[in-house]
Design a protein around this motif. Sequence first.
Motif: not given
Length: 521
Positions: A373-378, A388-399, A421-427
Amino acid sequence: STPSSTPSITGSLSPSKAASTVPSGSPSQSPTLTSSLMPSARPSIAHSKMPSVTPSMKPSSSPSMVPSLKPSQSPTSLPSKMPSVTPSMKPSSSPSMVPSLKPSQLPTSLPSSEPTIKASSEPSEQPTPAPTPSPTIDYKLIASNAITEKGVDLSGNCQSQAINWLGNNAMLSSYTEQKMLQRFALAVIHCSTNSVKTVYTDYTYGEGNDIPGWTHSDGWMTDVDECSWHGISCDETGAVTGIDLTSNGLTGSIPDEITLLNGSLKHLDISHNIVANEKAQLEWIGQLDKLTHLDVHFNNFHDDGLPSGLQHLTDLHFLDISYCLFFGELDGAIFKDMQKLRYLEMGGNDYNSPMPSEIVDLPILEHLYIDNTHLTGDLNWLSHCHSKNLFEVWVDKNPGVVGTIPWLIGEITSIESLSISSCGLTGTVPTELADLTGMQQLWLFNNTLTGTIPSELASLTSMHTFHVEDNKLVGTMPDEICELRPPFGSNGILGALAADCEGSQPEVSCDCCTCCQSPCL
């Protein structure tokens, strides 16, 4: 061979072949075959089959079988069975049994039993009988319940077709207002989305080719109850509560008439179609405020950001607006009042903005998909999720998502599936991920992660997918993790394990990996 110049004393038993020049003293027993040049002084016993040249001065005792060439100066005592060539100047005392070839200049004193050929210029003295009542459509009811600026456009092609169809329903006279409105609405939806050509159908089927129409349309546009139509569900009162037309070949656009169902419609699924609505054409979404389930993904909806009307859908449990054509910054206010939302899928659009805090604050959210989605930020917002019920989170393909994986992610112990995955993560890969003991799927590939793979992740004994390829990781895959792979461990369920282990000098040495070179499927 020639006519006599004096009348005969007695009548001839057979007619003369030529006309007499003088009148007969006695009437002929049978009519002459030719017209007399002068009128007889006495009436003939039988009707003449030919008209007289000049009118008789006395009325005949019975009507002529043929019209006279000139009108009589006085009315006949009986009506003629043949129409007059020219109209009478006075009304007859009783109606004619046949219509006049020309309209009368004066009204008749009694109504005719047959319709006139031409409309009268004067009003009738008596009203015509009232027509027999027949079932009618309450146009005012339909128009008053429409939300379009000018009400329901009954002159529109689909609207007029729906009205005509509804008017021919065999059971129309028994319909309630609710039933009449919802059958009208469904008929307009069918017409507006069935075999309608657009630029998107040209792309799908080829320009100039026929559009195949709906895949399934059982019951639609028939007299049978609409609750039995394909994809339609109703409550015990017969009100439409659900429309499920997923993958059904819909084209065209969803019309505003769908809002005529807003009092009862709770479930709407039109996903995987070729429907195209743009900006103002999406205002109907905000009117369906009873919806608990809305799925429009894989359609051609276009707006600047997300449709603002979504903010009115405060009863939603499920919302899928992924892979449409929404372009623009995310407005968190849209989600602020969706306190019942459990499932949110909004990937495949172009927001070019950071994650709104209003989404993070949703109290019972379980599934969040905002990939591609061309999401930005960290990813720090992950540390602040209220659910408290968050089961699945997909934030991939957002460089555009950069920074490190927050160590506080380990506090969201309900997560069982995480894709960043496929983001701009470092560390580095944080050891706190080991606290997510229910984790089943973990995708970290195609980033710029460094360091080694923590052996602590071996505590994720429920994990069956772990991908860390396409990074800058080094070292050896920990034996503890390899032991999760069958057949090494008796309880091993780790079926997919991928790292950069290709070649004689791999970045990561791994004898138990199922894939060593990207792409790993």
